[in-house]
Structure formats: structure tokens, C-alpha cells
Design a protein around this motif. Structure first.
Motif, PDB file in Angstrom:
ATOM      1  N   ALA A  86       0.814  -1.219   0.000  1.00 55.95           N
ATOM      2  CA  ALA A  86       0.000   0.000   0.000  1.00 55.95           C
ATOM      3  C   ALA A  86       0.854   1.279   0.000  1.00 55.95           C
ATOM      4  CB  ALA A  86      -0.914   0.000   1.219  1.00 55.95           C
ATOM      5  N   LEU A  87       2.153   1.151   0.279  1.00 50.97           N
ATOM      6  CA  LEU A  87       3.036   2.332   0.290  1.00 50.97           C
ATOM      7  C   LEU A  87       3.154   2.942  -1.100  1.00 50.97           C
ATOM      8  CD1 LEU A  87       5.978   1.078   2.556  1.00 50.97           C
ATOM      9  CD2 LEU A  87       4.206   2.737   3.167  1.00 50.97           C
ATOM     10  N   PRO A  88       3.317   4.283  -1.193  1.00 44.57           N
ATOM     11  CA  PRO A  88       3.575   4.914  -2.485  1.00 44.57           C
ATOM     12  C   PRO A  88       4.964   4.521  -2.981  1.00 44.57           C
ATOM     13  CG  PRO A  88       3.818   6.527  -0.739  1.00 44.57           C
ATOM     14  CD  PRO A  88       3.295   5.287  -0.101  1.00 44.57           C
ATOM     15  N   SER A  89       5.230   4.724  -4.268  1.00 39.85           N
ATOM     16  CA  SER A  89       6.545   4.421  -4.808  1.00 39.85           C
ATOM     17  C   SER A  89       7.591   5.348  -4.174  1.00 39.85           C
ATOM     18  CB  SER A  89       6.539   4.615  -6.326  1.00 39.85           C
ATOM     19  OG  SER A  89       6.331   6.000  -6.641  1.00 39.85           O
ATOM     20  N   VAL A  90       8.866   5.035  -4.427  1.00 38.74           N
ATOM     21  CA  VAL A  90       9.962   5.838  -3.856  1.00 38.74           C
ATOM     22  C   VAL A  90       9.856   7.299  -4.332  1.00 38.74           C
ATOM     23  CG1 VAL A  90      12.456   6.158  -3.772  1.00 38.74           C
ATOM     24  CG2 VAL A  90      11.469   3.854  -3.656  1.00 38.74           C
ATOM     25  N   GLN A  91       9.579   7.491  -5.612  1.00 42.22           N
ATOM     26  CA  GLN A  91       9.464   8.855  -6.141  1.00 42.22           C
ATOM     27  C   GLN A  91       8.308   9.602  -5.512  1.00 42.22           C
ATOM     28  OE1 GLN A  91       9.477   9.124 -10.410  1.00 42.22           O
ATOM     29  NE2 GLN A  91      11.323   7.864 -10.644  1.00 42.22           N
ATOM     30  N   GLU A  92       7.139   8.813  -5.312  1.00 44.32           N
ATOM     31  CA  GLU A  92       5.978   9.458  -4.698  1.00 44.32           C
ATOM     32  C   GLU A  92       6.262   9.807  -3.243  1.00 44.32           C
ATOM     33  OE1 GLU A  92       3.091   6.495  -5.437  1.00 44.32           O
ATOM     34  OE2 GLU A  92       2.437   7.299  -7.360  1.00 44.32           O
ATOM     35  N   ALA A  93       6.999   8.948  -2.554  1.00 51.30           N
ATOM     36  CA  ALA A  93       7.283   9.205  -1.147  1.00 51.30           C
ATOM     37  C   ALA A  93       8.205  10.421  -0.958  1.00 51.30           C
ATOM     38  CB  ALA A  93       7.925   7.963  -0.524  1.00 51.30           C
ATOM     39  N   LEU A  94       9.090  10.678  -1.975  1.00 48.95           N
ATOM     40  CA  LEU A  94      10.046  11.787  -1.854  1.00 48.95           C
ATOM     41  C   LEU A  94       9.702  12.937  -2.788  1.00 48.95           C
ATOM     42  CD1 LEU A  94      13.362   9.705  -1.688  1.00 48.95           C
ATOM     43  CD2 LEU A  94      12.095  10.726   0.212  1.00 48.95           C
ATOM     44  N   ALA A  95       8.459  12.974  -3.243  1.00 51.77           N
ATOM     45  CA  ALA A  95       8.054  14.005  -4.196  1.00 51.77           C
ATOM     46  C   ALA A  95       8.141  15.422  -3.615  1.00 51.77           C
ATOM     47  CB  ALA A  95       6.640  13.728  -4.688  1.00 51.77           C
ATOM     48  N   ASP A  96       7.986  15.543  -2.272  1.00 46.77           N
ATOM     49  CA  ASP A  96       8.037  16.873  -1.654  1.00 46.77           C
ATOM     50  C   ASP A  96       9.474  17.375  -1.493  1.00 46.77           C
ATOM     51  OD1 ASP A  96       7.891  16.034   1.864  1.00 46.77           O
ATOM     52  OD2 ASP A  96       8.634  14.863   0.158  1.00 46.77           O
ATOM     53  N   LYS A  97      10.486  16.550  -1.864  1.00 47.54           N
ATOM     54  CA  LYS A  97      11.887  16.955  -1.714  1.00 47.54           C
ATOM     55  C   LYS A  97      12.613  17.062  -3.044  1.00 47.54           C
ATOM     56  CE  LYS A  97      12.469  14.975   2.899  1.00 47.54           C
ATOM     57  NZ  LYS A  97      13.273  14.064   3.745  1.00 47.54           N
ATOM     58  N   TYR A  98      12.154  16.275  -4.029  1.00 43.44           N
ATOM     59  CA  TYR A  98      12.875  16.265  -5.303  1.00 43.44           C
ATOM     60  C   TYR A  98      11.893  16.409  -6.448  1.00 43.44           C
ATOM     61  CZ  TYR A  98      16.218  14.330  -2.018  1.00 43.44           C
ATOM     62  OH  TYR A  98      17.006  14.130  -0.912  1.00 43.44           O
ATOM     63  N   SER A  99      12.352  17.251  -7.428  1.00 43.49           N
ATOM     64  CA  SER A  99      11.426  17.557  -8.531  1.00 43.49           C
ATOM     65  C   SER A  99      11.733  16.772  -9.803  1.00 43.49           C
ATOM     66  CB  SER A  99      11.480  19.066  -8.831  1.00 43.49           C
ATOM     67  OG  SER A  99      12.808  19.457  -9.193  1.00 43.49           O
ATOM     68  N   GLN A 100      12.969  16.371  -9.986  1.00 41.21           N
ATOM     69  CA  GLN A 100      13.325  15.632 -11.207  1.00 41.21           C
ATOM     70  C   GLN A 100      14.125  14.369 -10.835  1.00 41.21           C
ATOM     71  OE1 GLN A 100      14.903  17.937 -14.519  1.00 41.21           O
ATOM     72  NE2 GLN A 100      14.126  19.835 -13.564  1.00 41.21           N
ATOM     73  N   TRP A 101      13.920  13.288 -11.679  1.00 42.80           N
ATOM     74  CA  TRP A 101      14.554  11.982 -11.405  1.00 42.80           C
ATOM     75  C   TRP A 101      15.186  11.444 -12.683  1.00 42.80           C
ATOM     76  CZ3 TRP A 101      14.053   9.434  -6.597  1.00 42.80           C
ATOM     77  CH2 TRP A 101      13.260  10.093  -5.647  1.00 42.80           C
TER      78      TRP A 101
END
Length: 833
Positions: A740-755
Motif C-alpha cells: 500500500a506504500l507509495p513508490s519511492v518517487q511518490e514518497a520523496l516528491a516533496d523533496k525532489y522535482s526531477q529523477w
């Protein structure tokens, strides 16, 4: 005051009707005659001799017809009329048929063991079958010629008609044998030289054995071959009698054990001038016998002189008269022999019965029984021999009553080993239960012909079910009707049923007095059962009085008594000692079976614990059939034990053959101990040294212990299931939360804008500035932390993409099994389903 008593008389008790007198159909006069014991009208002691088996092959249903029918007659005489029978049965273990069969089997087995060239076996088979067809064609021609002569003879009367009838039957039998020989020859030709050796032997074995015997029979000199052959089939026959519920004889005589008496008997006949010796053989002199004032051929006078009906082997032209027959046969190569005043030799076909019966019963017997086919020449020759032996005593009637059971027919002909149209007793018992087979004979007149057919199976089952239902209905009344709470006043229905019971008793007695007519007696019982069922139906209505338990019990008790007289229900005459004695009630005469089962189980357990190779286990299983044959019991309970033994042996054999692990074999041993033997009332205790001991026990006690073991096992299983369920539930919960956890990018979306799309790593912070130095190191650490959090689920999914569904299914199954165990435990505790 003088007391007055008036003696009842026939006229005031039964309207002047005379009391029925027991009559039997006596073959000596071919009509029913009053039965009067030789010891006098008031005596209850009678002597009885019955011709037993010639033990050269398995007994068939035709034999069962004879032995079962006379077992029923004997039971009626003993258990109903109260006679005490000295019952003698012989076993013919020295005879032409035994010698030929044993020798031919031995030679054929030796031939088969050495046969490697199927081409040669095919050639030998063709020659043997052609010779067999030619010989049978000659025999058929002889039979047809004898019939034609009898039909053209200018004579009439019952004797002539019977002679023609028997010769016509003989022709039909020879035709059947010829058709079988021709079919075998055709089958062998169709198989051809390319067939396997065993295929050819299956078709042509009998014919080959005859050819081998003609060439090599004289080389078979080991007497153990003949004795082993006879012993095998004697043991099988006695087991068959036991399986059919036949009472054992009082005396069992074997020819091989009475040679001295037979030699002395023959010598006395010679001394009396009614036998002569030629070239080491001794023949009965029928002409001197007649000249001495005796009658030859009392039972079948129309068969005397008919070679086709005599059944004698060739004598090489030694006899003075065609009707003479062998008392003693000079020894020939390839035959067993004994010493005698005339040289080495062996008894003839008929002398054994006269000598052995005389040795036990003396110069007079009440009853002699056998199959209809033994009338002539066997029984006629028996009578002649005995009268010749007792000539100086003026003996003219050695047997008072000769009883012959009717033929059992199949496809219109007598069932016979020689005709190869027989069904063995053991094969019949695969279709019929012993009771059903006995019932089939009870429902037929013992002296009449009858036909055997599979269609009778359903009829016997139906008749058996009718009786079972009747007894079940009466048991319900006895169990549910409370005498103190119900009226006992007799009304019209009770008087009617009592009258039916009285009528049935009278009819049964009249039927049994009339030549032991069990068919009519069963008809009377059937009418009584129907009347009782009608009575129950009338009394079953609401609001009226209930059925009278005492009256119904009387009716059921009478039906049971007569069924027990016929051997269709347990009889006191078949039991020994006190019925409640543990050794009898619990074991039922099956001690030998239990000993063999225990010993085999001990061996299997020991080999399993030692992890013995499968080949050794299979070898251990191969020794079981001999133990089974030895242990085959004399009661139904022993048969039940034997069935357990056989099933267990087959299970062990199957596990060994499949290479199953040792724990499976040990589990099978435990199931026999803990489950199978419980209902049979046997406790099996395993000892520390690896052996075990069995003890009779109350099945209720064993069931209670079994239930306790099952409860403890269920509790242990429940505990294990609950533990597994708890672990898997927690595991599923953990993985479901991770899923049920969001993906890694979704979990850190508030800190990083591009991957980075390829490496999955952040490249810019939230404000869009490129990551470098410490900021990049921090970002990598945060991503690694998120990845470690999800790693267990990712690993599980890599191993099984459907792992969550699998876990959910396993949890449902564990819950269902646990609920099932809890429900079973609740049912057991509450005593209801």
C-alpha cells in the motif's frame, strides 16, 4: 374327592389328522419312504457317510450344491428333529485323476521352465491340440453310437428311457468338450509362431500336458509330487466348506491313511469268492456276485453294461466280464504304490468308500449321500463291494437310505471339472455371500436338478433384505414399545397374527417331514413375515393401540429358529463353550489369523525402522499367502480378520513397490493398530523390543481410547494450525502494508522535482536546482532507505508474483481446517452432529 383328567386324543386335538412322519426320497427305490433309524424307531442315533472330494482341482459350485444341500439336510435332522449324527466324510487323495493332474502339472511346469523357443512351443502346441481334437472326435462318435443303439433297441419302460436320457446327456457333454478343443486349436493357430511362450501355453497347456504325460509320465517317480498336489486341494476344499458355513464331519477319512484296511477289505472279498487277481490287479467279479444271490446295479440298473456311462479307465483286456471293475490296481511307472498280497499297487476307484465307511460304521449305515452323478458306477459298486465283504453275514442292504443331490446345471449341462464349464466356489463367493448362496439352495428341493446363474444374485439379495427388514422392524418395536405404558389386550389383529404363527409352525413341520422340503418351509416363513408386516402396518396408525412387542418377538424368534436350522442364521450347534467367553466372543476362532498378522506387522515395522531396501520388504510380503492359507479361519470373524490381514499386506506391498519413505510404512502400521482393529475388538500393544502382542478387548473401550487419541491429535494439530495462521496473517499484513506504500518517487516528491529515468535517482531538488555534493549524497541515502523498506516485498514478488494471493489462500485454508477441527471437537463433546 376323586380328581378327573381326560387324556387328549387325536380326534379332539387336530380333528383326527395324523401326525406327519418324516419321509425321505430314497434312491434305492426312487420314492419317498418313512425314515426309521437302524437302531430302532425310537432311537435318535443315526450313522451317515458322505462321499467327499477327489482333491485334484478346486471345488466348484456343483460341489457346493452337494455339500451345502446335505449340510442343510443334516442340520434339519440334528437341530429340528433331534437326531445325533455320526457323520463320516472321505477325502480321496489317491486316484487316477489326482495322479494324472499332479503328474501333468509337474511335467508342464518343467516344460514351461525350459521353453525359450516360441516357434518350437507353437509346433508342439499344434500337434498336441490336433491329437486332442482327434481323440475327442472318437469319444463323441462312441457316445453317439451308444445312443443310437439304445434308441433303436426294441424296449420301453422307465429304465430304458432313463438309459437313453443319460446317453443323450453324455453325447451333449462330449460335443461340448469337442467344441472347446476345436476352439483352443483355432485360438492357437490365430496366435501363430510369433506369440509368446506363455500365450501359447495358456491356450494349449492342457493338451500339451497330455502329450508330455504320454512320453514322460513314467519318469515322474517322486511320491511327494502327488501328495503335495492332493494336500493343496484338500486344504482349499476344507477352507471352502468353512466359508460356506458347512458343519465339519465327525470323522474325516483319507484313502492314504486307510490302505491297510482297504487291502484287508479286498482280501476278504477275494476269500468270499467274489473277486479275482490277474497280473497284480484285483477285479470284482460281478457274475459271481450275482450267483451268490446279490443284485448288481441297485441304484441305476439301466446303466449296467453301458460303457459310455461306466466311467472306468481301460483295463488292458484283463477283466473276465465287461461289468467287472478294479478293486486293486497293479503299480505302473509314474504312479504312487503300496504293498499288497498281489504285489505293489494302489486302490481302485470305488473300494475306498466301502472299506473306510465299514471301518468306522460297520455292516449297516442309516444314510449314504452324494451327487446324482455318483449313482452309477460309484455307489452301485460301493454297495456290491460291501455286500460281498459281509456276504457271510447275509448282508443284502448295507445302506438303508441313499440320498442323491440333484445336478447343478450351467448352460443346460451338469457343471463339471471334466467339461471345463465350472465356476469355483471362491469365484461364486465373489458374487454371492455365503448366506445368499446357501439361501439359493434352501429354496430348491435338494434332490432335484437346478440351474446356476448370476441372475439369482439379485433375487437372493431381495429375499435376504426382506428378512433383514422384518427383523429390523421387530427390533424397533422391542426397543420403543414400553410394555408398562401400552395396552396388552389382544384384539382381532393380534389373534390373526397368532393364528398365522401357528399356521406357519404347522406348515414348516409338515414341509420338513416331507423329505425335508426347505423350499416349502421357507414359503411358510415368508407368509408369516408378510402377515407380521401387515400387522405392523395396521398398528402403526396414530391414535390406535401399538403393536404387541411380545407377540412380534415370538414370530421373529420362530423365524430365527428355522433360519438357524437351515444355517442361514447363527446356530448353537456351530458354537463351542460360552458365547460370552473372551476367547470365543472377542476372537471368534481367529487366533491364527491374528498371530500371522501381528508377526507380519512386526517384521514390516522392524524393516521400516531399519530402512531396509524395498526388495527386502517385497520379499517379506511374498511369504504372506502361505500364512493366509494356514490361517483361513473357521468362522465369519476369522474371515474378517483375514480381510484385514490381506488389505494390510497389500498396502505394505504397494508402499514397498513405490519406494515410499519409511514414515509412510510406519504410519500404515499405526493405522492397523489404532483404527482397523478397534471395531474388531482387538487391542494391539507395541513393546519396547519391537514386537507386539494382541489382546481381546471390549470395542467400546477401544473406541473411547481411539476418540481420546483423536482428540489429542486434533488439539495438537489445532495448536500448530493456530501458530501457522498467526505467522502467515502477520506476514500478509506486513506485505499488504508495504504494497500500500507509495513508490519511492511518490514518497520523496516533496523533496525532489526531477529523477533520472534510467537509474531511478533524484537529479534536482524541489526548487529545481541540480543536486551535487552533500545534497546528492543525502538524496541517495533517502532513496536507499525507502528501497530497503520495500525490499522484502520486492524479493517475495520476484520469487512469486502472486505471493499475496497465495498467502491469502493459505490463510483461508488454515482457517477452514481449524474451524473443521473445532467443529468436530464440538460434535464429539456434545455427542450430536
Amino acid at each position: 374327592m376323586e380328581r378327573v383328567w381326560q387324556q387328549p386324543c387325536a380326534s379332539c386335538s387336530d380333528g383326527g389328522a395324523s401326525t406327519p412322519q418324516l419321509v425321505l426320497y430314497n434312491s434305492l427305490v426312487d420314492r419317498k419312504v418313512p425314515f426309521v433309524p437302524a437302531a430302532g424307531p425310537g432311537s435318535k442315533q443315526i450313522s451317515w457317510y458322505t462321499c467327499g472330494p477327489t482333491v485334484y482341482d478346486s471345488a466348484h459350485v456343483g460341489h457346493a450344491r452337494n455339500y451345502l444341500s446335505f449340510d442343510i439336510v443334516r442340520r434339519v435332522l440334528e437341530d429340528y428333529f433331534g437326531y445325533s449324527c455320526l457323520y463320516v466324510m472321505n477325502v480321496t487323495d489317491v486316484d487316477d485323476k489326482i495322479i494324472l493332474r499332479a503328474r501333468r502339472n509337474h511335467l508342464l511346469a518343467s516344460y514351461a521352465a525350459a521353453a525359450t523357443d516360441s516357434q518350437q512351443v507353437f509346433v508342439d502346441s499344434q500337434a498336441a491340440l490336433a491329437a486332442a481334437v482327434d481323440k475327442q472326435q472318437s469319444k463323441l462318435a462312441e457316445a453317439e453310437a451308444a445312443l443310437a443303439e439304445a434308441q433303436s433297441a426294441d424296449c420301453s419302460g422307465g429304465g430304458a428311457e432313463k438309459r437313453r436320457e443319460e446317453l443323450a446327456t453324455c453325447v451333449a457333454q462330449e460335443q461340448l468338450l469337442l467344441s472347446k478343443q476345436e476352439a483352443a486349436a483355432a485360438a492357437a493357430a490365430e496366435l501363430g509362431a510369433a506369440a509368446g511362450v506363455q500365450q501359447l501355453l495358456d491356450v494349449a497347456g492342457d493338451a500339451l500336458a497330455v502329450q508330455l504325460d504320454q512320453r514322460l509320465g513314467a519318469t515322474v517317480t517322486d511320491p511327494a509330487i502327488y501328495r503335495a498336489h492332493a494336500a493343496k486341494y484338500e486344504a482349499e476344499f476344507l477352507e471352502d466348506l468353512s466359508a460356506l458355513g458347512c458343519r465339519p464331519p465327525t470323522v474325516l477319512t483319507r484313502v492314504s491313511e486307510y490302505i491297510r484296511e482297504i487291502v484287508g477289505y479286498v482280501q476278504q472279498i477275494v476269500d468270499n469268492g467274489m473277486a479275482y487277481a490277474i497280473q497284480g490287479s484285483v477285479y470284482f467279479d460281478t457274475q459271481a456276485f450275482r450267483a451268490g444271490g446279490h443284485t448288481y446295479g441297485k441304484l441305476n440298473p439301466w446303466a449296467v453294461g453301458a460303457a459310455a456311462l461306466a466311467g472306468e479307465c481301460s483295463d488292458g483286456g484283463e477283466k473276465r466280464h465287461p461289468c467287472d471293475f478294479a478293486l486293486w490296481k497293479a503299480a505302473k511307472p509314474g504312479e504312487p504304490f503300496w504293498d499288497s498280497p498281489w504285489g505293489t499297487g494302489r486302490p481302485g476307484w470305488h473300494i475306498e468308500c466301502s472299506a473306510m465307511a465299514s471301518a468306522v460304521l460297520g455292516a449297516k449305515m442309516d444314510i449314504h449321500t452324494g451327487g446324482e452323478d455318483l449313482r452309477f458306477p460309484h455307489h452301485d459298486n460301493e454297495l456290491a463291494q460291501a455286500e460281498a465283504f459281509y456276504h457271510s453275514c447275509g448282508c443284502q442292504q448295507w445302506v438303508n437310505y441313499f440320498l442323491h443331490s440333484g445336478h447343478l446345471g450351467i448352460e443346460g449341462l451338469k457343471m463339471s471339472k471334466s467339461l471345463k464349464n465350472f465356476i469355483t466356489i471362491r469365484q461364486a463367493l465373489e458374487s454371492f455371500s455365503p448366506r445368499q448362496l446357501r439361501l439359493m439352495f434352501v429354496l430348491q428341493p435338494w434332490e432335484k436338478k437346478m440351474n446356476y446363474g448370476e441372475q439369482a444374485k439379485e433375487e437372493m439379495r431381495s429375499k435376504e433384505a426382506l428378512l433383514r427388514n422384518f427383523f429390523a422392524n421387530v427390533e424397533v418395536v422391542l426397543r420403543t414399545q414400553k410394555v408398562a405404558a401400552t395396552g396388552q389386550r389382544w384384539e382381532e389383529e393380534e389373534r390373526g397374527l397368532a393364528a398365522e404363527l401357528d399356521c406357519a409352525q404347522r406348515r414348516v413341520h409338515e414341509a420338513l417331514c416331507d423329505n425335508i422340503n426347505t423350499q416349502a418351509a421357507m414359503g411358510a416363513l415368508s407368509d408369516l413375515v408378510k402377515a407380521a408386516n401387515v400387522y405392523l402396518a395396521k398398528r402403526d396408525g396414530a391414535g390406535g393401540p401399538g403393536p404387541q412387542a411380545f407377540l412380534l418377538r415370538s414370530a421373529a424368534a420362530y423365524v430365527t429358529r428355522i433360519l438357524s436350522v437351515f444355517g442361514l442364521a447363527p446356530s448353537p450347534g456351530d458354537c463351542l463353550g460360552f458365547a460370552e467367553a473372551p476367547s470365543t466372543a472377542a476372537c471368534g476362532g481367529s487366533e491364527a489369523v491374528l498371530d500371522a498378522l501381528t508377526a507380519f506387522r512386526d517384521k514390516a515395522r522392524g524393516m521400516a525402522k531399519a530402512k531396509a531396501p524395498a526388495a527386502e520388504l517385497l520379499a517379506a510380503c511374498q511369504g504372506v499367502p502361505d500364512a493366509q492359507a494356514t490361517a483361513a479361519g473357521s468362522s465369519g470373524r476369522a474371515a474378517d480378520m483375514l480381510a484385514v490381514f490381506v488389505a494390510f499386506q497389500r498396502e505394505v506391498e504397494g508402499l514397498a513397490a513405490s519406494g515410499a519413505p519409511a514414515w509412510q510404512l510406519l504410519a500404515a502400521c499405526d493405522r492397523v493398530r489404532d483404527d482397523t482393529l478397534v471395531e474388531l475388538g482387538i487391542r494391539l500393544e507395541d513393546k519396547p523390543d519391537g514386537s507386539s502382542v494382541w489382546k481381546p478387548e471390549d470395542p467400546a473401550v477401544l473406541r473411547a481410547e481411539q476418540q481420546e487419541r483423536q482428540r489429542a491429535a486434533a488439539e495438537a494439530r489445532s495448536k500448530k494450525l493456530r501458530s501457522q495462521l498467526d505467522l502467515k496473517t502477520k506476514e500478509l499484513d506486513k506485505f499488504e502494508k508495504l504494497a500500500a506504500l507509495p513508490s519511492v518517487q511518490e514518497a520523496l516528491a516533496d523533496k525532489y522535482s526531477q529523477w533520472d529515468p534510467e537509474g531511478g535517482m533524484p537529479t534536482h531538488d524541489k526548487q529545481g536546482a541540480a543536486l551535487a555534493g552533500k545534497a546528492l549524497d543525502k538524496a541517495l541515502k533517502e532513496v536507499e532507505k525507502q528501497r530497503k523498506l520495500r525490499a522484502p516485498l520486492e524479493k517475495k514478488l520476484s520469487e512469486d508474483p502472486a505471493c499475496l494471493q497465495t498467502l491469502a489462500t493459505e490463510i483461508r485454508m488454515l482457517r477452514a481446517e481449524l474451524e473443521g477441527l473445532q467443529g468436530a471437537a464440538s460434535t464429539g463433546e456434545n455427542g450430536c452432529a
